[in-house]
Design an enzyme around this catalytic site. Sequence first.
Site, PDB file in Angstrom:
ATOM      1  CG  HIS A   1      -1.584   1.320   1.504  1.00  0.00           C
ATOM      2  ND1 HIS A   1      -2.586   1.830   0.712  1.00  0.00           N
ATOM      3  CD2 HIS A   1      -1.361   2.254   2.460  1.00  0.00           C
ATOM      4  CE1 HIS A   1      -2.956   3.015   1.185  1.00  0.00           C
ATOM      5  NE2 HIS A   1      -2.229   3.299   2.239  1.00  0.00           N
TER       6      HIS A   1
ATOM      7  CG  ASP B   1       6.255  18.062 -26.396  1.00  0.00           C
ATOM      8  OD1 ASP B   1       6.627  17.522 -25.348  1.00  0.00           O
ATOM      9  OD2 ASP B   1       5.398  17.568 -27.153  1.00  0.00           O
TER      10      ASP B   1
ATOM     11  CD1 TRP C   1       6.114   3.582   3.880  1.00  0.00           C
ATOM     12  CD2 TRP C   1       7.457   4.304   2.245  1.00  0.00           C
ATOM     13  NE1 TRP C   1       6.475   4.880   4.161  1.00  0.00           N
ATOM     14  CE2 TRP C   1       7.295   5.355   3.177  1.00  0.00           C
ATOM     15  CE3 TRP C   1       8.253   4.539   1.132  1.00  0.00           C
ATOM     16  CZ2 TRP C   1       7.897   6.599   3.030  1.00  0.00           C
ATOM     17  CZ3 TRP C   1       8.857   5.784   0.996  1.00  0.00           C
ATOM     18  CH2 TRP C   1       8.680   6.799   1.930  1.00  0.00           C
TER      19      TRP C   1
ATOM     20  CB  SER D   1      11.763   9.401 -10.229  1.00  0.00           C
ATOM     21  OG  SER D   1      10.647   8.714  -9.809  1.00  0.00           O
TER      22      SER D   1
ATOM     23  CG  HIS E   1      11.975  14.867   5.742  1.00  0.00           C
ATOM     24  ND1 HIS E   1      10.980  14.385   6.539  1.00  0.00           N
ATOM     25  CD2 HIS E   1      11.677  16.155   5.508  1.00  0.00           C
ATOM     26  CE1 HIS E   1      10.114  15.344   6.805  1.00  0.00           C
ATOM     27  NE2 HIS E   1      10.513  16.435   6.185  1.00  0.00           N
TER      28      HIS E   1
ATOM     29  CD  GLU F   1       9.519  10.211  -2.559  1.00  0.00           C
ATOM     30  OE1 GLU F   1      10.466  10.557  -3.289  1.00  0.00           O
ATOM     31  OE2 GLU F   1       8.413   9.846  -2.994  1.00  0.00           O
TER      32      GLU F   1
ATOM     33  CE1 TYR G   1       8.143  18.920   3.975  1.00  0.00           C
ATOM     34  CE2 TYR G   1      10.514  18.858   4.103  1.00  0.00           C
ATOM     35  CZ  TYR G   1       9.298  19.005   4.717  1.00  0.00           C
ATOM     36  OH  TYR G   1       9.223  19.223   6.055  1.00  0.00           O
TER      37      TYR G   1
ATOM     38  CG  HIS H   1      12.057  14.788  11.525  1.00  0.00           C
ATOM     39  ND1 HIS H   1      11.884  15.992  10.911  1.00  0.00           N
ATOM     40  CD2 HIS H   1      11.510  13.872  10.696  1.00  0.00           C
ATOM     41  CE1 HIS H   1      11.249  15.812   9.759  1.00  0.00           C
ATOM     42  NE2 HIS H   1      11.024  14.538   9.608  1.00  0.00           N
ATOM     43  CG  HIS H   2      11.613  10.374   9.387  1.00  0.00           C
ATOM     44  ND1 HIS H   2      10.306  10.215   9.022  1.00  0.00           N
ATOM     45  CD2 HIS H   2      12.048  11.459   8.711  1.00  0.00           C
ATOM     46  CE1 HIS H   2       9.966  11.156   8.143  1.00  0.00           C
ATOM     47  NE2 HIS H   2      11.004  11.923   7.943  1.00  0.00           N
TER      48      HIS H   2
ATOM     49  CB  THR I   1       4.941  25.194   6.242  1.00  0.00           C
ATOM     50  OG1 THR I   1       6.153  24.489   5.981  1.00  0.00           O
ATOM     51  CG2 THR I   1       3.796  24.400   5.687  1.00  0.00           C
TER      52      THR I   1
ATOM     53  CE  LYS J   1       5.344  27.163  -0.218  1.00  0.00           C
ATOM     54  NZ  LYS J   1       4.807  27.834  -1.394  1.00  0.00           N
TER      55      LYS J   1
ATOM     56  NE  ARG K   1       3.482   3.537  10.823  1.00  0.00           N
ATOM     57  CZ  ARG K   1       4.387   4.159  10.063  1.00  0.00           C
ATOM     58  NH1 ARG K   1       5.354   4.868  10.598  1.00  0.00           N
ATOM     59  NH2 ARG K   1       4.320   4.087   8.765  1.00  0.00           N
TER      60      ARG K   1
END
Lengths: 533, 295
Positions: free
Chosen positions: A83, A112, A148, A177, A260, A262, A264, A309-310, A335, A338, A457
């Site tokens: 998932h 193009d 993941w 990518s 991280h 990623e 963003y 921070h993860h 942020t 924004k 989790r």
Amino acid sequence: MSTVVTDTHSAHDAHDHHDHKPTGIKRWLFTTNHKDIGTMYLWFSFIMFLVGGSMALMIRAELFQPGMQIVDPHFFNQMTTMHGVIMVFGAVMPAFVGLANWMIPLMIGAPDMALPRMNNWSFWILPFAFMIMLSSFFMPGGAPAFGWTFYAPLSTTYSTDSTALFVFSMHIMGMSSIMGAINVIVTIMNMRAPGMTYMKMPLFVWTWFITAFLLIAVMPVLAGVVTMVLTDKYFGTHFFDAAGGGDPVLFQHLFWFFGHPEVYIMILPSFGIVSAIIPAFARKPLFGYASMVYATASIAGLSFLVWAHHMFTTGMPTFASLFFMYMTMLIAVPTGVKVFNWVTTMWRGAMSFETPMLFAIAFVVLFTIGGLSGIMLAITPVDYQYHDTYFVVAHFHYVLVTGAVFSIMAAAYYWLPKWSGVMYDDFLSKLHFWSSLISVNILFFPMHFVGLAGMPRRIPDYALQFADINAIVSIGGFLFGFSQLIFLAVVVKAAMKKGEPAPAKPWEGAEGLEWTVPSPAPYHTFDVPPQVK
Amino acid sequence: MSTEKNNPQKYYVPDQSIWPLVGSVALGLIAFGAGHFTIEYSNQEAGFGHWVLLAGLVVLCIMLVGWFGDQIRESRAGLYNAQLGRSYRQGMLWFIFSEVMFFLAFFGALFYARMIAVPWLGGAGNNEMTNQILWDGFQAIWPLTTTPDGTETQAMGWFGLPLINTIILVISSVTLHFAHVGLEEGKRKKLMNWLFVTIALGLIFLGLQMYEYVHAYRDLGLTLQSGIYGNTFFLLTGFHGLHVTLGAILLIVMFFRCKAGHFNKDDQFAFEASAWYWHFVDVVWICLFVFVYIM
């Protein structure tokens, strides 16, 4: 030699003048047209969204009640893993690349993308990569089941055979990518119409410009780390094994150095979309354009300095914990700039609430909730309680579902008239919005509570006191999942040209070059670049 | 250039092309085949993986010849203008940047192992008990010649072969620059000679590198399995070697294109890109020499 020149050239000219497009399956297989490729990316992304979503529903079905009912724990782990992988790499990222393909050339007045053939290559790698990834379900031992994030040693010592397929399909996905990002960045740097200076570019182009840079910077790191997982598991290296002088924590550092930025990558284009939609329906220019650009760039810069921070509970020197905590909290500043700019844009605007605007406003409110729970998670000592609980699940689903996915929906409704030439079914679109909005909050908001109460989790079973909230969450999950079929109906209807014909500029307050071409956009646009004043 | 005269504003957007799809099929076969081959190899069982992998590589070669063939024909036919040249150059630079980041991941692993993981296993910081209880007697040294679980190896010195290789590669960068100057000046002979020398130096480098690997395996007992020192050594030098191989292939193709009279002062993207790539692998080697061999 000279005959070759004239032949190829006249053929090419005829092509442009009659706006003729190739037909049949070959059109899609061999295309070099940014609109075709954008369409394929968007459909691919939607299919993957449904595939990944059905895995989420399997997870929610199992968690509807405590105890083991439907699947066994190993299969449950495969579901959570696939998932995540599918939603991140198959749904959200390709959707943004699809939007970039469709819109960036139109927005900057380019004929193009800069490298059209490579563009098609980037797309067609994806179906193969995901076929390989999904084929691992049929291997002995099943699909990857290590989450993941594929932490070592789960992905090395304790993983099943299919890990090799995971690694190689990640490799080619990463190539896709990187090529897509190179294409976007070169298009923006080199293909802008005369007069389209950097500070006149629409914010969607700006945010993608920065996103593309992030992609080129971190996807190769992902390629490196999956390679180390491969050699650790199959070829006897010890990168992530203390017995050979390595360290499993090294995996986490490398992974999150990719991971991280990623996240963003998955939200910056959203900021661009919302910054296009809110001014259009508030009928006011975007408040603080330049500050939006600088805020986006600062967020991207900071994203390289916050990865650990993860890993607060993994263990690291106190100084490092403090550094990553402060850096993470610093992200709240750009942020916040924004969010306040969007709100100020709406302030005293002549607002109307068409479906794209509804999704954009929902984005601002709900993404902010996800951002605020992010600040809570950034606080090191507090994170010791939240880490690996459903609070984290709630946090990143608020930023990725009500953030990224809602913005993609908003973009789809906003530009669908330009793509298809017809207005979408207004009733169905509103139904889609309201059912999604209500169900998504039933789905994710209560997760905060079970998370704070300590529900971990990635588990197929849980303690009895979490039963009621999990039942509610599962109901929300199924409602949200099936609401997306309404979106499918809306898009199919528009793709079949059923609906009112759309004018070149269906939204009164919309700005930008994309609204100067007819709807649907002709197969070739801006063969001669427009002058931008 | 003719295109610019005929149609100064036109950006060349190619018609349909079969090659991107062929390339995707190739990468799909390679990934699927390599995955199954790896699994079969580690389980010591016969299978189909290597055949699929081989088929993928064949299709990839066909794609490269076909796609680059199209590019060369279009370029020779004068369809490209200056703006397209900029797209290609920028694309190549960003590609090289992505390669830099790929190597950075492995250098990051090396630095982390040296500065953090190995010292901690040896008891540095507050890890005294880790050392005493889990890895009693383990000494944190670099190069890590004895791993915590007791695998022993000898370290690869920097003097001798690696130093010679460094000199060879640095000289090859200089000779390639001379070749480029020859191209700029329109002196075809100078171009061809220096390009030939560059390719020869590159191939000598690769030969010596292979010899060094044999030496490491046979004489030093330094293998891919010799703990983190051997892991970082072989993955860094191995990926570098792959890149040198790719760069050498690019230069060989350029050699034959120069021989066929391609390129001039204004039309030389492919040559420039290959040269940039060569200089890039040279810089990576210098970092390797400093951080893997000397320090």
